[in-house]
Design a protein around this motif. Sequence first.
Motif, PDB file in Angstrom:
ATOM      1  N   PHE A 181     -10.154  -3.443 -17.426  1.00 43.39           N
ATOM      2  CA  PHE A 181      -9.591  -3.554 -16.080  1.00 43.39           C
ATOM      3  C   PHE A 181      -8.837  -4.867 -15.924  1.00 43.39           C
ATOM      4  N   GLY A 182      -7.730  -4.842 -15.165  1.00 41.89           N
ATOM      5  CA  GLY A 182      -6.981  -6.061 -14.909  1.00 41.89           C
ATOM      6  C   GLY A 182      -6.181  -5.975 -13.627  1.00 41.89           C
ATOM      7  N   VAL A 183      -5.973  -7.123 -12.964  1.00 46.56           N
ATOM      8  CA  VAL A 183      -5.176  -7.193 -11.745  1.00 46.56           C
ATOM      9  C   VAL A 183      -4.233  -8.390 -11.844  1.00 46.56           C
ATOM     10  N   SER A 184      -3.055  -8.255 -11.246  1.00 45.68           N
ATOM     11  CA  SER A 184      -2.067  -9.335 -11.224  1.00 45.68           C
ATOM     12  C   SER A 184      -1.377  -9.361  -9.869  1.00 45.68           C
ATOM     13  N   TRP A 185      -1.001 -10.560  -9.430  1.00 45.27           N
ATOM     14  CA  TRP A 185      -0.198 -10.716  -8.225  1.00 45.27           C
ATOM     15  C   TRP A 185       0.953 -11.655  -8.554  1.00 45.27           C
ATOM     16  N   LEU A 186       2.188 -11.181  -8.393  1.00 47.31           N
ATOM     17  CA  LEU A 186       3.372 -11.948  -8.739  1.00 47.31           C
ATOM     18  C   LEU A 186       4.207 -12.205  -7.489  1.00 47.31           C
ATOM     19  N   GLN A 187       4.907 -13.337  -7.477  1.00 48.25           N
ATOM     20  CA  GLN A 187       5.785 -13.647  -6.344  1.00 48.25           C
ATOM     21  C   GLN A 187       7.066 -14.315  -6.823  1.00 48.25           C
ATOM     22  N   SER A 239       9.806 -11.840  -2.501  1.00 49.92           N
ATOM     23  CA  SER A 239       9.261 -10.526  -2.847  1.00 49.92           C
ATOM     24  C   SER A 239       7.977 -10.725  -3.642  1.00 49.92           C
ATOM     25  N   GLN A 240       7.072  -9.742  -3.523  1.00 46.79           N
ATOM     26  CA  GLN A 240       5.794  -9.786  -4.223  1.00 46.79           C
ATOM     27  C   GLN A 240       5.567  -8.483  -4.967  1.00 46.79           C
ATOM     28  N   ALA A 241       4.706  -8.569  -5.982  1.00 46.71           N
ATOM     29  CA  ALA A 241       4.319  -7.382  -6.740  1.00 46.71           C
ATOM     30  C   ALA A 241       2.841  -7.467  -7.075  1.00 46.71           C
ATOM     31  N   GLY A 242       2.148  -6.381  -6.880  1.00 51.67           N
ATOM     32  CA  GLY A 242       0.752  -6.283  -7.279  1.00 51.67           C
ATOM     33  C   GLY A 242       0.607  -5.260  -8.390  1.00 51.67           C
ATOM     34  N   VAL A 243      -0.212  -5.566  -9.379  1.00 52.31           N
ATOM     35  CA  VAL A 243      -0.453  -4.658 -10.500  1.00 52.31           C
ATOM     36  C   VAL A 243      -1.958  -4.480 -10.667  1.00 52.31           C
ATOM     37  N   VAL A 244      -2.396  -3.240 -10.680  1.00 56.95           N
ATOM     38  CA  VAL A 244      -3.799  -2.909 -10.947  1.00 56.95           C
ATOM     39  C   VAL A 244      -3.812  -1.963 -12.141  1.00 56.95           C
ATOM     40  N   SER A 245      -4.517  -2.360 -13.207  1.00 57.72           N
ATOM     41  CA  SER A 245      -4.476  -1.595 -14.451  1.00 57.72           C
ATOM     42  C   SER A 245      -5.880  -1.300 -14.955  1.00 57.72           C
ATOM     43  N   SER A 246      -5.993  -0.200 -15.702  1.00 57.42           N
ATOM     44  CA  SER A 246      -7.250   0.159 -16.329  1.00 57.42           C
ATOM     45  C   SER A 246      -6.954   0.854 -17.655  1.00 57.42           C
ATOM     46  N   GLY A 247      -7.809   0.612 -18.647  1.00 58.50           N
ATOM     47  CA  GLY A 247      -7.610   1.247 -19.943  1.00 58.50           C
ATOM     48  C   GLY A 247      -8.905   1.320 -20.733  1.00 58.50           C
ATOM     49  N   GLY A 257      -0.942   0.715 -12.030  1.00 58.26           N
ATOM     50  CA  GLY A 257      -0.461   0.954 -10.679  1.00 58.26           C
ATOM     51  C   GLY A 257       0.334  -0.242 -10.196  1.00 58.26           C
ATOM     52  N   LYS A 258       1.504   0.002  -9.615  1.00 60.96           N
ATOM     53  CA  LYS A 258       2.392  -1.078  -9.171  1.00 60.96           C
ATOM     54  C   LYS A 258       2.642  -0.977  -7.674  1.00 60.96           C
ATOM     55  N   LEU A 259       2.554  -2.121  -7.016  1.00 58.65           N
ATOM     56  CA  LEU A 259       2.853  -2.230  -5.587  1.00 58.65           C
ATOM     57  C   LEU A 259       3.980  -3.230  -5.421  1.00 58.65           C
ATOM     58  N   TYR A 260       5.012  -2.866  -4.670  1.00 56.37           N
ATOM     59  CA  TYR A 260       6.176  -3.733  -4.500  1.00 56.37           C
ATOM     60  C   TYR A 260       6.421  -3.987  -3.020  1.00 56.37           C
TER      61      TYR A 260
END
Length: 281
Positions: free
Chosen positions: A94-100, A117-125, A137-140
Motif C-alpha cells: 500500500f502507498g499514498v502520495s500528495w503532490l502540489q 494544482s494538487q494530485a493525490g495517489v492511492v495505490s495497492s499491489g 487511484g488518482k485524484l486531480y
Amino acid sequence: MSRAWILLLLGLALFGALGCGEEFADVAALFQLGQGARPLGMAGAFLALADDENAAFYNPAGLGWLDSIGATSFFSHQFGVVSYGALCLSFPYFGVSWLQLDSGWIASGESGFRYVSQAGVVSSGFSIGPLGLGVRGKLYLVSEPYTAFGWAVDPALLVVTDVVRVGLLIENSVASPIDFGAGHTEDWEKAARLGAALTLRPSEGVRWNTVFEASGLFSADPRLAVGLETWVGGLAARVGIADVGTTLGLTVRFANFQVDWAYAVHSGLADSQRVSLTFRF
C-alpha cells in the motif's frame, strides 16, 4: 514572462489567451512530472524497476515486493518557474502520495494570478510468485485561479525475475472527466505504458540496472525513455535519455536515510533539479 507563456511552458494550458476562460486542455499533465528524484535521474523510466517507495506512483504492482515502511518527500524548482513537491508514505502492499504544483504570484499587466494544482495517489499491489498486480487511484484538483476536479484508476502488472523485470500500466482505464468550475469538462486520455528492466550483479555490493519504457502507447503522443543506473554499496549514479531531454542523478544511502538528487536538461525549457529525502522504518 506573460501568463499564457508560462502556462504553455508548463504544459498545463489554463486558458487559450489572456482573459479567455473557454478553451481548456488536459491539465492533468501534472502526473507526467513524476515523483521522486531517483526515477527522474533515469528519465522517468521506472515502470519496470519499481523497487522502492516510488512504486506507489510509477507501478503499484511493485508494492507487493516492498519489505519496509518508507516516508519520502521531494522538492523541485520545475523548469526554473514553479515549485513542485510531494509527501509520500509507502508500506508493503500500500502507498499514498500528495503532490502540489505552485507557480507563486505571476504578474500580468496591472494585476496577476497564481496557479496551484494538487494530485493525490492511492495505490495497492500484491505479488504471487514472479507476478505482481496493482492498481493506482488518482485524484486531480486545481484550486487557483479556477477550480477543477477529476479522478482516474490505472491497473498495473509487474513480472519479476532475478535478471529481467517487465511492467505494464493502463492509464485512465476508468475515469471521471475533469470538471471545471466554469462548467467545462475534460476527458482523461487513455494510454498504456510498457517497460522492461535488466539487472546485473557483477560482484558483491555492485548492481547495474538498465531500463526501457514506452509511454503514451495507443495515444497520439507515444514516447520512449532509456535509463542506466549503477549501485556500489550505498552510492548510486544514473543517467536517462528521453525525447524531451537528458537527465542524470546521484544517491547516497546511509543507515535508514537515502538522499537522491536529479538534474534534468529539457529541450526548449529551463533545466530542473529535484532532491528527495527518504526515511525507512
